[in-house]
Enzyme design. Sequence first.
Site, short mmCIF file in Angstrom:
data_model
loop_
_atom_site.label_atom_id
_atom_site.label_comp_id
_atom_site.label_asym_id
_atom_site.label_seq_id
_atom_site.Cartn_x
_atom_site.Cartn_y
_atom_site.Cartn_z
N HIS A 1 0.86 -1.19 0.00
CA HIS A 1 0.00 0.00 0.00
C HIS A 1 0.89 1.24 0.00
CE1 HIS A 1 -4.15 1.64 1.07
NE2 HIS A 1 -3.37 2.71 0.97
N ASP B 1 1.62 9.08 -6.04
CA ASP B 1 1.56 10.53 -5.82
C ASP B 1 1.82 10.91 -4.38
OD1 ASP B 1 -0.83 9.35 -5.13
OD2 ASP B 1 -2.10 10.94 -5.91
N GLY C 1 -9.60 7.70 -2.45
CA GLY C 1 -10.26 8.98 -2.27
C GLY C 1 -11.25 8.95 -1.13
N HIS D 1 -9.77 0.56 -0.55
CA HIS D 1 -9.63 1.38 0.65
C HIS D 1 -10.91 1.27 1.47
CE1 HIS D 1 -6.24 3.30 -1.41
NE2 HIS D 1 -5.96 3.95 -0.27
N GLU E 1 -10.88 3.04 6.98
CA GLU E 1 -9.94 4.11 7.32
C GLU E 1 -10.75 5.33 7.76
OE1 GLU E 1 -6.22 6.65 5.37
OE2 GLU E 1 -7.77 5.82 4.06
N ASP F 1 1.77 3.90 3.02
CA ASP F 1 0.68 4.70 2.45
C ASP F 1 1.25 5.80 1.58
OD1 ASP F 1 -1.92 5.40 1.88
OD2 ASP F 1 -2.26 6.48 3.76
#
Length: 367
Positions: free
Chosen positions: A20, A24, A181, A208, A211, A307
Amino acid sequence: MDRILLDGVDIGALPKVSLHDHLDGGLRPQTIIEIADEIGLELPAKDADALGDWFAESADSGSLVDYLKTFDVTTAVMQTEGALVRIAREFVLDLADDGVVHGEIRWAPEQHLTRGLSLDAAVEAVQAGLDEGVALVRSRGRRIQVGQLVSAMRHLDRWTEIAELAIRHRDRGVVGFDIAGPEDGFPPSRHSEAFDLLSRAHMPVTVHAGEAAGIDSIRDALFAGRTLRLGHGVRIAEDITVDDRGDDLLVELGATAEWVRSRQIPLELSPSSNLQTGAIAAFGDQLDDHPFDLLYQLGFRVTVNTDNRLQSDTSLTNELALLAETFEYDLDDLEQLQVNAARSTFLPVEERDDLVEHITDVFDELR
């Protein structure tokens, strides 16, 4: 990179698996400065060290929404073929310097189209950079392999289009699909046709979940998204009840937690990031409050991830060192965590077995 020792062994030298890690979220500050200068982009700092500090401070907000705002800067310098090639190449080199021998690198091509790239051209540019990075690492006598995880942005509603993109490139570097996102309010069931398509194409999926949202988000990822891994998934601990009875602990797992543990669905935990985004707010705001060790001791398949290395100012070496210090882990624990990650990759089973064997061999040599 400074040496961090555990039981006399340099953690940086240990073989690692990264599941993970956002493209970017892993840029070099100096690269951002140089590309920003080329395109006339104003930055919050002009010195690499100061810019790195700005990212870490801005991301350390306790809110996933605020954390994600820092990506406006990184994605702005990732809009041309040349920039994507360079950033992907450097990403691989930085992974190798951190001891990573297998990395699955996620990113959202739909966020990189403002300067004329098509979705396919963006994926091809990143793959070219990854291939260059792998070739450079191997030319230096080191081992690494990488693959792309193509992400769809949950709030942009192009899930099926991005799923089709991932499938088109599955034999050219793409190893899986992800949605990323804003998590709350954008569950996989919102676009079930995308996951139907992926399932029929036998494309591995990681989502995802758990979280910024809780157990309902995890359930939806498991059953509507048919996810094989949970991106973070840390809030699965909210489905676990712990009754401290002095010398004994009585632990009860809810139905979803039991499902995840019994089926060994991997949790892509990212300790530093989970603190920054407030993902563990139900448990506390310090690393020793993180339910990582609870999940590990209960037999969940936990993995360690960064992450976003830039925003969290971290590396896999650093995350492992933090966990070892906080929870008194030894080399056997770190080996188990890497074996967990190796068994959770989207590689074919024979390649997973080879990766596990390599990890255990190197740990044995370094002990």
